[in-house]
Design an enzyme around this catalytic site. Structure first.
Site, short mmCIF file in Angstrom:
data_model
loop_
_atom_site.label_atom_id
_atom_site.label_comp_id
_atom_site.label_asym_id
_atom_site.label_seq_id
_atom_site.Cartn_x
_atom_site.Cartn_y
_atom_site.Cartn_z
N ASP A 1 0.86 -1.29 -0.06
CA ASP A 1 0.04 0.13 0.13
C ASP A 1 0.82 1.15 0.05
OD1 ASP A 1 -2.25 -1.69 -0.01
OD2 ASP A 1 -2.48 -1.31 2.48
N TYR B 1 5.66 -9.76 7.92
CA TYR B 1 5.35 -8.32 8.08
C TYR B 1 5.72 -7.87 9.40
CZ TYR B 1 3.06 -7.32 3.52
OH TYR B 1 2.50 -7.16 2.37
#
Length: 264
Positions: free
Chosen positions: A63, A121
């Site tokens: 993103d 992540y």
């Protein structure tokens, strides 16, 4: 995807590039109209080196504002350039917030996205009443008390195979929201609280919503044992807010290894 024989006949090679980038200035990986992306900048750098436009296959769609300590792309090319020379040539052309760490030739059927077996992540939170100017843009500044041990206990509910519809932003086109989370940990080092998760895949904004939901636990708005009910609701409204993108890093990408092995 081209077959092995088609690639062999065309004389193309399949190259795998490992990157690292600061996502602050970019609207994610994917090329977008009227917005700068990591992919568009990399394509511009590749054009004069490989002699033409190339279709880059990225391992993930990050993103806007999300960073990557490790990111992979695969690209087919007829150029005979040595992978080490390509690495050096690209780094000479790329801005300082994007680096090519290495390049190597891979099998013709390798695909940066579809050959991936999992991703890890990391989300960083600066948990201190006073902001840290050196982590601005690379962490969420959260001045209120965080009990990392309590949040780590709560986060174990994420582990396993679940329908994560509660942790998917509106607008996702995924038909199947089932994912397997191999591990999720919350740890503190001084004022820095780090949330780390590894899974076989993620939904749109999934990690950032997980973080936002754990912050609800920290605020006393959700019981530490209440995450299972949030997962079971399969409803976005049951989970917390989406945490800001600045604290999120794509940390590792797995190919053929075991994403469930924390020793990697």
């Amino acid at each position: 995807m081209q077959s092995d024989s088609a690639v062999a006949l065309s004389g193309e090679r399949n190259l795998l590039l490992r990157l690292s980038y600061d996502g602050t200035r970019y609207h994610g990986w994917q090329v977008q109209q009227n917005a700068q992306s990591v992919q568009s900048v990399l394509q511009e750098a590749l054009f004069p080196v490989l002699g033409g436009p190339h279709d880059l296959k990225g391992c993930s769609r990050t993103d806007t504002g999300v960073h990557a300590r490790e990111y992979f792309i695969s690209v087919r090319t007829a150029s005979p350039i040595d992978p080490n020379r390509l690495t050096a040539a690209l780094n000479n052309r790329l801005p300082r917030d994007i680096a090519v760490l290495e390049c190597r030739e891979v099998s013709p059927d390798f695909h940066a996205r579809y050959s991936c077996t999992g991703k890890e992540y990391v989300y960083q939170i600066w948990n201190d009443p006073v902001k840290n100017p050196f982590l601005y843009g690379y962490s969420l500044h959260y001045p209120h008390t965080l009990d990392a041990a309590l949040l780590n206990h709560a986060a174990q509910a994420f582990c396993g195979t679940h329908d994560f519809s509660s942790f998917c932003s509106a607008g996702s086109k995924k038909q199947d929201n089932t994912r397997t989370v191999f591990r999720f940990s919350v740890a503190r080092s001084g004022s820095l609280v780090t949330m780390t998760t590894a899974a076989d895949g993620y939904l749109y904004n999934m990690v950032r919503i997980m973080v936002g939901t754990l912050l609800r636990v920290a605020q006393g708005k959700l019981s530490p044992d209440g995450l299972s009910a949030v997962i079971g609701a399969r409803n976005r409204s049951a989970a917390g807010q989406t945490a800001p993108a600045c604290g999120l890093f794509l940390n590792r990408v797995f190919y053929g290894g075991d994403p469930d092995d924390s020793r990697q």
